[in-house]
Write a protein that holds these residues in place. Structure first.
Motif, PDB file in Angstrom:
ATOM      1  N   CYS A 157       0.817  -1.254   0.137  1.00  0.00           N
ATOM      2  CA  CYS A 157      -0.151  -0.037  -0.211  1.00  0.00           C
ATOM      3  C   CYS A 157       0.829   1.212  -0.142  1.00  0.00           C
ATOM      4  O   CYS A 157       0.713   2.304  -0.741  1.00  0.00           O
ATOM      5  N   ASN A 158       1.795   1.237   0.685  1.00  0.00           N
ATOM      6  CA  ASN A 158       2.976   2.189   0.705  1.00  0.00           C
ATOM      7  C   ASN A 158       3.430   2.408  -0.504  1.00  0.00           C
ATOM      8  O   ASN A 158       3.681   3.581  -1.163  1.00  0.00           O
ATOM      9  N   GLU A 159       3.854   1.331  -1.204  1.00  0.00           N
ATOM     10  CA  GLU A 159       4.662   1.503  -2.417  1.00  0.00           C
ATOM     11  C   GLU A 159       3.705   2.010  -3.611  1.00  0.00           C
ATOM     12  O   GLU A 159       3.793   2.604  -4.335  1.00  0.00           O
ATOM     13  N   TYR A 160       2.449   1.723  -3.466  1.00  0.00           N
ATOM     14  CA  TYR A 160       1.384   2.184  -4.438  1.00  0.00           C
ATOM     15  C   TYR A 160       0.570   3.181  -4.045  1.00  0.00           C
ATOM     16  O   TYR A 160      -0.306   3.663  -4.856  1.00  0.00           O
ATOM     17  N   GLY A 161       0.846   3.691  -3.024  1.00  0.00           N
ATOM     18  CA  GLY A 161       0.089   4.974  -2.632  1.00  0.00           C
ATOM     19  C   GLY A 161      -1.224   4.802  -2.460  1.00  0.00           C
ATOM     20  O   GLY A 161      -2.107   5.702  -2.659  1.00  0.00           O
ATOM     21  N   VAL A 162      -1.739   3.606  -1.868  1.00  0.00           N
ATOM     22  CA  VAL A 162      -3.088   3.431  -1.518  1.00  0.00           C
ATOM     23  C   VAL A 162      -3.331   3.569  -0.101  1.00  0.00           C
ATOM     24  O   VAL A 162      -2.684   3.023   0.720  1.00  0.00           O
ATOM     25  N   ASP A 163      -4.382   4.257   0.251  1.00  0.00           N
ATOM     26  CA  ASP A 163      -4.735   4.472   1.790  1.00  0.00           C
ATOM     27  C   ASP A 163      -5.861   4.167   2.142  1.00  0.00           C
ATOM     28  O   ASP A 163      -6.022   3.049   2.430  1.00  0.00           O
ATOM     29  N   GLU A 164      -7.162   4.837   1.968  1.00  0.00           N
ATOM     30  CA  GLU A 164      -8.297   4.465   2.360  1.00  0.00           C
ATOM     31  C   GLU A 164      -9.072   3.495   1.201  1.00  0.00           C
ATOM     32  O   GLU A 164      -9.630   2.566   1.597  1.00  0.00           O
ATOM     33  N   GLY A 165      -9.006   3.917  -0.153  1.00  0.00           N
ATOM     34  CA  GLY A 165      -9.575   3.368  -1.091  1.00  0.00           C
ATOM     35  C   GLY A 165     -10.739   3.772  -1.217  1.00  0.00           C
ATOM     36  O   GLY A 165     -11.489   4.669  -0.451  1.00  0.00           O
ATOM     37  N   SER A 166     -11.475   3.571  -2.452  1.00  0.00           N
ATOM     38  CA  SER A 166     -12.774   4.200  -2.706  1.00  0.00           C
ATOM     39  C   SER A 166     -13.796   2.918  -2.663  1.00  0.00           C
ATOM     40  O   SER A 166     -14.986   3.286  -3.537  1.00  0.00           O
ATOM     41  N   PHE A 167     -13.787   1.840  -2.106  1.00  0.00           N
ATOM     42  CA  PHE A 167     -14.806   0.881  -1.914  1.00  0.00           C
ATOM     43  C   PHE A 167     -15.156   0.838  -0.353  1.00  0.00           C
ATOM     44  O   PHE A 167     -15.047  -0.095   0.344  1.00  0.00           O
ATOM     45  N   GLU A 168     -15.968   1.821   0.059  1.00  0.00           N
ATOM     46  CA  GLU A 168     -16.605   1.803   1.401  1.00  0.00           C
ATOM     47  C   GLU A 168     -17.819   1.037   1.430  1.00  0.00           C
ATOM     48  O   GLU A 168     -18.626   1.090   0.653  1.00  0.00           O
ATOM     49  N   GLY A 169     -18.012  -0.066   2.490  1.00  0.00           N
ATOM     50  CA  GLY A 169     -19.091  -0.688   2.459  1.00  0.00           C
ATOM     51  C   GLY A 169     -18.955  -1.527   3.864  1.00  0.00           C
ATOM     52  O   GLY A 169     -18.345  -1.232   4.523  1.00  0.00           O
ATOM     53  N   GLU A 170     -19.767  -2.895   3.551  1.00  0.00           N
ATOM     54  CA  GLU A 170     -19.837  -3.489   4.692  1.00  0.00           C
ATOM     55  C   GLU A 170     -18.489  -4.374   5.015  1.00  0.00           C
ATOM     56  O   GLU A 170     -17.718  -4.686   4.218  1.00  0.00           O
ATOM     57  N   LYS A 171     -18.191  -4.355   6.082  1.00  0.00           N
ATOM     58  CA  LYS A 171     -17.064  -5.222   6.874  1.00  0.00           C
ATOM     59  C   LYS A 171     -17.317  -6.467   7.499  1.00  0.00           C
ATOM     60  O   LYS A 171     -18.302  -6.413   8.364  1.00  0.00           O
ATOM     61  N   GLN A 172     -16.580  -7.492   7.445  1.00  0.00           N
ATOM     62  CA  GLN A 172     -16.815  -8.662   7.981  1.00  0.00           C
ATOM     63  C   GLN A 172     -16.411  -8.419   9.681  1.00  0.00           C
ATOM     64  O   GLN A 172     -15.429  -7.673   9.689  1.00  0.00           O
ATOM     65  N   VAL A 173     -17.126  -9.081  10.409  1.00  0.00           N
ATOM     66  CA  VAL A 173     -17.026  -8.709  11.727  1.00  0.00           C
ATOM     67  C   VAL A 173     -16.668 -10.181  12.509  1.00  0.00           C
ATOM     68  O   VAL A 173     -17.224 -11.148  12.322  1.00  0.00           O
ATOM     69  N   PHE A 174     -15.654 -10.053  13.286  1.00  0.00           N
ATOM     70  CA  PHE A 174     -15.191 -11.451  13.883  1.00  0.00           C
ATOM     71  C   PHE A 174     -14.737 -11.105  15.407  1.00  0.00           C
ATOM     72  O   PHE A 174     -14.059 -10.015  15.493  1.00  0.00           O
ATOM     73  N   ASP A 175     -14.909 -12.156  16.080  1.00  0.00           N
ATOM     74  CA  ASP A 175     -14.267 -12.118  17.568  1.00  0.00           C
ATOM     75  C   ASP A 175     -12.704 -12.519  17.315  1.00  0.00           C
ATOM     76  O   ASP A 175     -12.516 -13.370  16.446  1.00  0.00           O
ATOM     77  N   ILE A 176     -11.955 -12.036  18.047  1.00  0.00           N
ATOM     78  CA  ILE A 176     -10.489 -12.653  17.948  1.00  0.00           C
ATOM     79  C   ILE A 176     -10.385 -13.821  18.655  1.00  0.00           C
ATOM     80  O   ILE A 176     -10.757 -13.968  19.968  1.00  0.00           O
ATOM     81  N   ASP A 177      -9.617 -14.782  17.872  1.00  0.00           N
ATOM     82  CA  ASP A 177      -9.465 -16.248  18.804  1.00  0.00           C
ATOM     83  C   ASP A 177      -8.240 -16.066  19.515  1.00  0.00           C
ATOM     84  O   ASP A 177      -7.247 -16.162  19.188  1.00  0.00           O
ATOM     85  N   ILE A 178      -8.523 -16.095  20.954  1.00  0.00           N
ATOM     86  CA  ILE A 178      -7.417 -16.122  21.841  1.00  0.00           C
ATOM     87  C   ILE A 178      -7.247 -17.264  22.654  1.00  0.00           C
ATOM     88  O   ILE A 178      -6.736 -17.421  23.660  1.00  0.00           O
ATOM     89  N   SER A 179      -8.011 -18.283  22.548  1.00  0.00           N
ATOM     90  CA  SER A 179      -8.295 -19.695  22.937  1.00  0.00           C
ATOM     91  C   SER A 179      -6.856 -20.398  22.809  1.00  0.00           C
ATOM     92  O   SER A 179      -6.896 -21.144  24.124  1.00  0.00           O
ATOM     93  N   ALA A 180      -6.089 -20.398  22.161  1.00  0.00           N
ATOM     94  CA  ALA A 180      -4.961 -21.144  22.090  1.00  0.00           C
ATOM     95  C   ALA A 180      -3.779 -20.330  23.106  1.00  0.00           C
ATOM     96  O   ALA A 180      -3.797 -19.429  23.284  1.00  0.00           O
ATOM     97  N   ALA A 181      -2.688 -21.419  23.651  1.00  0.00           N
ATOM     98  CA  ALA A 181      -1.879 -20.811  24.605  1.00  0.00           C
ATOM     99  C   ALA A 181      -0.831 -20.143  23.810  1.00  0.00           C
ATOM    100  O   ALA A 181      -0.167 -19.266  24.459  1.00  0.00           O
ATOM    101  N   HIS A 182      -0.545 -20.424  22.533  1.00  0.00           N
ATOM    102  CA  HIS A 182       0.567 -19.831  21.928  1.00  0.00           C
ATOM    103  C   HIS A 182       0.159 -18.763  20.805  1.00  0.00           C
ATOM    104  O   HIS A 182       1.024 -18.099  20.416  1.00  0.00           O
ATOM    105  N   MET A 183      -1.113 -18.463  20.341  1.00  0.00           N
ATOM    106  CA  MET A 183      -1.409 -17.478  19.512  1.00  0.00           C
ATOM    107  C   MET A 183      -2.977 -16.816  19.413  1.00  0.00           C
ATOM    108  O   MET A 183      -3.644 -17.377  20.053  1.00  0.00           O
TER     109      MET A 183
END
Lengths: 579, 165
Positions: free
Chosen positions: A113-139
């Motif tokens: 994005c830095n190389e190509y000068g892309v920041d916000e973009g022109s495609f505003e719309g719905e975003k997927q929503v997820f919980d962060i999986d913190i169940s594992a001991a390592h990641m």
């Protein structure tokens, strides 16, 4: 060879290479996101598109082979616009937390994005929503930063033969996860962390335990000791701009001292100790009709894989704790007694190339003094972040050496970090023992070195023929174990490491972008650093380590003694998790 | 993330398991066998719960995730059983512009389930479908073989009440 033109210049390139490879050989980097050499050539992300004269539409250079007379354009306005649009589309469904994201600065999406000068973009719309999986001991997994490149899926299924993650659902709802929305901890994930080092973004990350380390150091009532695994010194420098495979042992030790650890020791010491126990356990099994082949138990990812997927091989596993755990056990018993300290007042920290170590510290039967052998384990990456945050200018540090007595090591201890290293180190001591302790018993067992997935060799060790095998990457381990089960292969001694190439390529090491990994074998580069230390060492066999000799004399008596078994050995249990 | 295991307990029989294993054995050495196996498994059980997917994965020696990924990709597969009353709301173009989306939403709210799911008493299952060829009656839904047309959201309660038994 075929003749092609790239951006108007003529080149002669090997037949069968892809446009991406041909361009890279010509000194032109075509950007990629989903492509990972050997395991993920799916042409899905469309970042690597180029124009080919005569083709109707841009082609994915990562999967498109060159042919005679081909004219390729990698940098036209059309191509640049196409890549920009792709980046904008990716950003339209991306959690832009870039300021504080753990991968800021090493994120492949951010860099593009830095190389190509892309920041916000022109495609505003719905975003997927997820919980962060913190169940594992390592990641942790934050799917809101996932770009669906499937590199983690390839690492898990192709390299490791596990496949507890994959692409689920369809279209906009597509997400990487486990079956039936299970959390990672419900699955037979072995915690190897290969998915994390495959991830181009911050979607996957190790659990950060650096705050716990800082708190321990700040507590005046606690003595904080640290050990660093062999492979850490072969990768840590990469976080500070040094070439892959630079040995930074001296600076690493200096940095840990400046972070405030009371004692800076070395896992290489307990690698030597592991060899004393493991080589003698092997000889005992051979001489007294124990279960063979004996299989090494240093790699917690492999141990967990065995318990989950091949429990019938549990009797074959060496009962030796891993070097990390042996080190912790010695600190809380022998060393605590030597200092006259209550083991509860010692915090034992480890720095590991490994995420499975975060799971291993919490395993049963890993508390020789009634308190955990190792209290906190951090990865190479976490150590690099601690060093940066503390303002330590790493590259200007002097080279220092580890503290005594748990910092002394031989060449046999340091090669533990590469595939084949544990086997070679064990053979060195076994050969010495079986030759009647001859000073000139063999030291080099070169057939078990190298990055190949499965290696075999037969050695005459003190008049006895010993058939050995070495596997790294769990898909290779699976292949090897299946051939043993089917009666197609027979061995006496096997080394298995969960990660391809061994610990040097562990899931906790500094992450190299695909643009490096696709064209450099980082496993071989890092392993070389360790073998160089070994060949330059005066002492190259574990039993020659004077502090190991003192440890047996003062504390354990002899290898595999009753006391050694209590402190340095462990047990395993079959597990039934969703596979 | 919630564990999406079906609320209805699995009640597969030994006979069904035997049939499934025979199907898998038939495709044992066929590399593209997962699709036909899943189709036949769904014929045998009516749906593809975790127990069935695990059986298929174990028999084929592949990760269950591989099975689940394919199952969730194709609309023809269901991980939930169908209810005693199968409600199907048409979300085809004509019904949709006539407001079937609102009816679908109201049903989800009333039944407390999402599309593709089943109520915990096993009575109702809800699905969206594409055009059933009754555009003149739009918006349309079906309950088993019964067709209801020219609906408004106010009709939802009345329809559900008919299936109170």
């Amino acid at each position: 060879m075929v003749n092609i033109k790239i951006n108007g210049t003529a080149y002669s390139v090997p037949e069968g290479s892809t446009i991406l490879e041909a361009a890279r050989n010509a000194g032109i980097r075509i950007p990629t996101l989903c492509y990972l050499k050997d395991i993920n050539a799916i042409g899905a992300c469309r970042i690597c598109v180029v124009e080919v004269k005569g083709a109707k539409a841009p082609v994915a250079s990562c999967v498109y082979p060159v042919n005679e007379g081909m004219e390729i354009f990698t940098n036209t306005p059309k191509i640049i616009n196409s890549r920009k649009t792709t980046l904008e589309l990716l950003l339209s469904n991306h959690k832009k937390e870039c300021l504080s994201c753990v991968r800021s600065g090493s994120c492949e999406l951010q860099e593009l994005c830095n190389e190509y000068g892309v920041d916000e973009g022109s495609f505003e719309g719905e975003k997927q929503v997820f919980d962060i999986d913190i169940s594992a001991a390592h990641m942790t997994r934050d799917n809101e930063k996932c770009i669906l490149c499937r590199r983690c899926v390839a690492a898990c299924s192709v390299n490791q033969g596990i496949g507890v993650i994959g692409a689920n659902e369809r279209g906009f709802a597509t997400m990487i996860g486990s079956p039936f929305g299970m959390e990672l901890a419900d699955t037979a994930c072995v915690s190897c962390g290969q998915c994390i080092t495959a991830c181009p973004t911050g979607a996957l990350a190790e659990k950060d335990d650096t705050d716990k380390v800082l708190e321990a150091i700040a507590d005046p009532d606690k003595m904080v000791v640290v050990q660093a695994a062999p492979a850490v010194r072969a990768s840590l420098g990469e976080a500070f701009g040094l070439p892959v495979g630079t040995n930074v042992e001296g600076k690493m030790i200096a940095a840990m001292r400046r972070l405030g650890f009371d004692k800076v020791f070395d896992t290489n010491f307990s690698a030597d100790l592991t060899i004393m126990e493991e080589a003698h356990e092997f000889l005992d099994r051979v001489q007294n009709g124990g279960t063979l082949p004996m299989i090494t138990s240093c790699s917690p990812g492999w141990v967990r894989y065995c318990e989950n997927y091949f429990p019938e091989f549990i009797p074959n596993l060496s009962t030796c704790k891993s070097p990390q755990q042996m080190f912790g056990a010695v600190v809380k018993t022998y060393y605590a007694e030597k200092l006259g300290k209550d083991p509860k007042d010692i915090i034992s920290v480890s720095v590991m190339p490994c995420t499975a170590k975060k799971y291993e510290v919490g395993r049963d039967d890993q508390a020789a003094a009634g308190v955990p052998d190792v209290d906190i384990t951090i990865t190479t990456r976490e150590l690099s972040r601690m060093i940066k945050k503390a303002g330590i200018i790493f590259n200007e540090l002097p080279d220092e050496t580890a503290d005594s007595p748990l910092g002394t090591y031989t060449g046999a201890g340091v090669i533990f970090g590469a595939t084949g290293g544990v086997m070679e180190a064990a053979l060195r001591t076994a050969a010495w023992k079986l030759s009647g302790e001859a000073a000139d018993s063999p030291v080099d067992f070169k057939e078990v070195r190298g990055v190949e997935g499965i290696k075999e060799a037969t050695y005459n060790v003190g008049g006895k023929e010993v058939k050995v095998a070495v596997a790294s990457g769990l898909a290779n381990a699976k292949k090897l174990l299946k051939s043993i089960k089917a009666g197609e292969a027979k061995y006496d001694f096997i080394e298995i490491m969960a990660c391809p190439g061994g610990c040097v390529n562990g899931g906790g090491q500094i992450i190299q972008p695909a643009s490096v990994k696709n064209f450099t074998d980082i496993r071989a580069e890092r392993a070389k650093a360790l073998y160089d230390i070994d060949s330059a060492s005066k002492l190259r066999r574990s039993h020659e380590n004077p502090d190991i000799q003192a440890l047996y004399k003062e504390y354990f008596g002899e290898p595999n003694s009753h006391k050694a078994h209590e402190v340095l050995h462990t047990s395993y249990k079959a597990k039934t998790l969703y596979k | 993330m919630a564990f999406k295991k079906s609320a209805i307990p699995f009640s597969g029989t030994a006979e069904q398991e035997k049939r499934l294993k025979a199907v898998i054995a038939e495709h044992k050495n066929d590399p593209g066998a997962l699709m036909p196996i899943l189709q036949k498994a769904q014929d045998i059980y009516g749906y593809l719960p975790i127990e069935v997917q695990q059986m298929i994965a174990d028999e084929m020696d592949i990760p269950m995730e591989k099975v689940y990924g394919v199952v969730t990709f194709y609309a023809q597969f269901s991980i939930n059983p169908k209810g005693k009353y199968k409600i199907s709301v048409c979300l085809g173009t004509a019904c949709y512009v006539k407001g079937s989306g609102d009816i679908y939403d109201k049903l989800q709210e009333k039944l407390g389930i999402k599309g593709g799911e089943i109520t915990s008493d096993g009575k109702f299952s809800l699905d969206a479908c594409r055009c059933i060829g009754a555009c003149g009656l739009a918006p349309v839904l079906t309950v088993n073989e019964d067709v209801y047309g020219r609906l408004t959201t106010d009709d939802v309660d009345k329809i559900l009440a008919k299936y109170a038994d």
